[in-house]
Design a protein around this motif. Structure first.
Motif, PDB file in Angstrom:
ATOM      1  N   ALA A   1      -8.726 -10.480   5.594  1.00 39.67           N
ATOM      2  CA  ALA A   1      -9.236  -9.802   4.400  1.00 39.67           C
ATOM      3  C   ALA A   1      -9.724  -8.414   4.772  1.00 39.67           C
ATOM      4  O   ALA A   1     -10.094  -8.167   5.920  1.00 39.67           O
ATOM      5  N   ALA A   2      -9.717  -7.527   3.792  1.00 42.10           N
ATOM      6  CA  ALA A   2     -10.204  -6.173   4.000  1.00 42.10           C
ATOM      7  C   ALA A   2     -10.814  -5.647   2.717  1.00 42.10           C
ATOM      8  O   ALA A   2     -10.418  -6.042   1.616  1.00 42.10           O
ATOM      9  N   VAL A   3     -11.786  -4.753   2.893  1.00 39.36           N
ATOM     10  CA  VAL A   3     -12.350  -4.032   1.759  1.00 39.36           C
ATOM     11  C   VAL A   3     -12.330  -2.553   2.117  1.00 39.36           C
ATOM     12  O   VAL A   3     -12.761  -2.157   3.200  1.00 39.36           O
ATOM     13  N   ASN A   4     -11.771  -1.755   1.234  1.00 36.02           N
ATOM     14  CA  ASN A   4     -11.745  -0.315   1.455  1.00 36.02           C
ATOM     15  C   ASN A   4     -12.088   0.400   0.156  1.00 36.02           C
ATOM     16  O   ASN A   4     -12.556  -0.222  -0.806  1.00 36.02           O
ATOM     17  N   TRP A   5     -11.885   1.706   0.137  1.00 31.44           N
ATOM     18  CA  TRP A   5     -12.259   2.457  -1.055  1.00 31.44           C
ATOM     19  C   TRP A   5     -11.488   2.014  -2.295  1.00 31.44           C
ATOM     20  O   TRP A   5     -11.913   2.303  -3.418  1.00 31.44           O
ATOM     21  N   TYR A   6     -10.358   1.349  -2.115  1.00 33.87           N
ATOM     22  CA  TYR A   6      -9.477   1.047  -3.240  1.00 33.87           C
ATOM     23  C   TYR A   6      -9.552  -0.405  -3.687  1.00 33.87           C
ATOM     24  O   TYR A   6      -8.920  -0.770  -4.690  1.00 33.87           O
ATOM     25  N   GLY A   7     -10.309  -1.195  -2.993  1.00 33.06           N
ATOM     26  CA  GLY A   7     -10.454  -2.568  -3.438  1.00 33.06           C
ATOM     27  C   GLY A   7     -10.523  -3.558  -2.307  1.00 33.06           C
ATOM     28  O   GLY A   7     -10.813  -3.213  -1.158  1.00 33.06           O
ATOM     29  N   LYS A   8     -10.296  -4.816  -2.660  1.00 29.37           N
ATOM     30  CA  LYS A   8     -10.305  -5.914  -1.695  1.00 29.37           C
ATOM     31  C   LYS A   8      -8.889  -6.468  -1.557  1.00 29.37           C
ATOM     32  O   LYS A   8      -8.155  -6.548  -2.535  1.00 29.37           O
ATOM     33  N   PHE A   9      -8.570  -6.876  -0.347  1.00 28.63           N
ATOM     34  CA  PHE A   9      -7.221  -7.343  -0.063  1.00 28.63           C
ATOM     35  C   PHE A   9      -7.307  -8.604   0.787  1.00 28.63           C
ATOM     36  O   PHE A   9      -8.186  -8.726   1.637  1.00 28.63           O
ATOM     37  N   TYR A  10      -6.384  -9.519   0.557  1.00 30.63           N
ATOM     38  CA  TYR A  10      -6.421 -10.811   1.241  1.00 30.63           C
ATOM     39  C   TYR A  10      -5.037 -11.219   1.719  1.00 30.63           C
ATOM     40  O   TYR A  10      -4.023 -10.892   1.092  1.00 30.63           O
ATOM     41  N   ALA A  11      -5.028 -11.965   2.803  1.00 29.14           N
ATOM     42  CA  ALA A  11      -3.791 -12.601   3.222  1.00 29.14           C
ATOM     43  C   ALA A  11      -3.451 -13.695   2.218  1.00 29.14           C
ATOM     44  O   ALA A  11      -4.349 -14.303   1.609  1.00 29.14           O
ATOM     45  N   ASP A  12      -2.180 -13.966   2.041  1.00 32.45           N
ATOM     46  CA  ASP A  12      -1.752 -14.990   1.087  1.00 32.45           C
ATOM     47  C   ASP A  12      -2.378 -16.344   1.401  1.00 32.45           C
ATOM     48  O   ASP A  12      -2.703 -17.120   0.497  1.00 32.45           O
ATOM     49  N   SER A  13      -2.566 -16.620   2.681  1.00 32.29           N
ATOM     50  CA  SER A  13      -3.063 -17.935   3.101  1.00 32.29           C
ATOM     51  C   SER A  13      -4.521 -18.183   2.712  1.00 32.29           C
ATOM     52  O   SER A  13      -4.963 -19.330   2.709  1.00 32.29           O
ATOM     53  N   VAL A  14      -5.249 -17.112   2.408  1.00 34.44           N
ATOM     54  CA  VAL A  14      -6.670 -17.287   2.068  1.00 34.44           C
ATOM     55  C   VAL A  14      -6.989 -16.812   0.651  1.00 34.44           C
ATOM     56  O   VAL A  14      -8.135 -16.928   0.202  1.00 34.44           O
ATOM     57  N   GLN A  15      -5.989 -16.260  -0.017  1.00 36.54           N
ATOM     58  CA  GLN A  15      -6.201 -15.777  -1.381  1.00 36.54           C
ATOM     59  C   GLN A  15      -6.780 -16.889  -2.236  1.00 36.54           C
ATOM     60  O   GLN A  15      -6.338 -18.029  -2.181  1.00 36.54           O
ATOM     61  N   ASP A  16      -7.767 -16.560  -3.034  1.00 38.20           N
ATOM     62  CA  ASP A  16      -8.435 -17.497  -3.950  1.00 38.20           C
ATOM     63  C   ASP A  16      -9.365 -18.471  -3.248  1.00 38.20           C
ATOM     64  O   ASP A  16     -10.015 -19.287  -3.914  1.00 38.20           O
ATOM     65  N   ARG A  17      -9.461 -18.410  -1.924  1.00 40.17           N
ATOM     66  CA  ARG A  17     -10.415 -19.262  -1.209  1.00 40.17           C
ATOM     67  C   ARG A  17     -11.487 -18.444  -0.490  1.00 40.17           C
ATOM     68  O   ARG A  17     -12.633 -18.885  -0.376  1.00 40.17           O
TER      69      ARG A  17
ATOM     70  N   HIS B   1     -10.620   5.316   5.544  1.00 40.03           N
ATOM     71  CA  HIS B   1     -11.206   4.653   4.376  1.00 40.03           C
ATOM     72  C   HIS B   1     -10.180   3.792   3.655  1.00 40.03           C
ATOM     73  O   HIS B   1     -10.534   3.052   2.735  1.00 40.03           O
ATOM     74  N   TYR B   2      -8.899   3.866   4.077  1.00 40.71           N
ATOM     75  CA  TYR B   2      -7.864   3.109   3.389  1.00 40.71           C
ATOM     76  C   TYR B   2      -7.190   2.070   4.285  1.00 40.71           C
ATOM     77  O   TYR B   2      -6.188   1.472   3.893  1.00 40.71           O
ATOM     78  N   SER B   3      -7.713   1.840   5.460  1.00 40.84           N
ATOM     79  CA  SER B   3      -7.174   0.795   6.337  1.00 40.84           C
ATOM     80  C   SER B   3      -7.131  -0.523   5.590  1.00 40.84           C
ATOM     81  O   SER B   3      -8.029  -0.831   4.799  1.00 40.84           O
ATOM     82  N   LYS B   4      -6.081  -1.300   5.866  1.00 41.41           N
ATOM     83  CA  LYS B   4      -5.956  -2.556   5.126  1.00 41.41           C
ATOM     84  C   LYS B   4      -5.596  -3.685   6.073  1.00 41.41           C
ATOM     85  O   LYS B   4      -6.464  -4.253   6.706  1.00 41.41           O
ATOM     86  N   SER B   5      -4.335  -4.035   6.213  1.00 41.21           N
ATOM     87  CA  SER B   5      -3.951  -5.240   6.949  1.00 41.21           C
ATOM     88  C   SER B   5      -3.398  -4.987   8.347  1.00 41.21           C
ATOM     89  O   SER B   5      -3.222  -5.934   9.111  1.00 41.21           O
ATOM     90  N   ASP B   6      -3.118  -3.764   8.678  1.00 40.80           N
ATOM     91  CA  ASP B   6      -2.523  -3.447   9.976  1.00 40.80           C
ATOM     92  C   ASP B   6      -3.620  -3.338  11.041  1.00 40.80           C
ATOM     93  O   ASP B   6      -4.514  -2.499  10.923  1.00 40.80           O
TER      94      ASP B   6
END
Length: 121
Positions: A48-64, A99-104
């Motif tokens: 998971a990540a949080v940056n200036w543009y929102g929150k992001f999740y791996a598919d395996s943990v989305q909604d949990r 500020h925009y780092s996400k999943s990499d």
């Protein structure tokens, strides 16, 4: 910059757990924050990540899982709900290079020491 992650432990399937990461040494709110995990024998993967543009999740943990910043903005949390045995791993928090780092993983500059989460009955 120092990052310290804690809150791991042994939990049963279906339980909830909250991981915390405290950062110091750099303007925390100006950079993305992320959680990654590494299971035995596997590569480190994005959670998971949080940056200036929102929150992001791996598919395996989305909604949990839910990532959030603390009110003081120098802490980031990972609320883990309905955990599964496949969530067992060492969890690392990281601070992005931007500020925009996400999943990499390559877009993260500083890493904490990791906290072990074991999901087992």
């Amino acid at each position: 910059v120092q990052l310290q992650a804690f809150g791991g432990g042994l939990v049963q399937p279906g339980d909830s757990l909250r991981l915390s990461c405290v950062a110091s040494g750099r303007a925390f709110r100006n950079y993305a924050m992320g959680w990654f995990r590494q299971a035995p024998g596997k590569e480190r993967e994005f959670v998971a990540a949080v940056n200036w543009y929102g929150k992001f999740y791996a598919d395996s943990v989305q909604d949990r899982f839910n990532i959030s910043r603390g009110n003081g903005m120098n802490t980031v949390y990972l609320q883990m709900n309905s955990v599964k045995p496949e969530d067992t791993a060492v969890y690392y928090c990281a601070q992005g290079a931007t500020h925009y780092s996400k999943s990499d993983t390559r877009s993260y500059k500083y890493w904490g020491q990791g906290t072990l989460v074991t999901v087992s009955s």
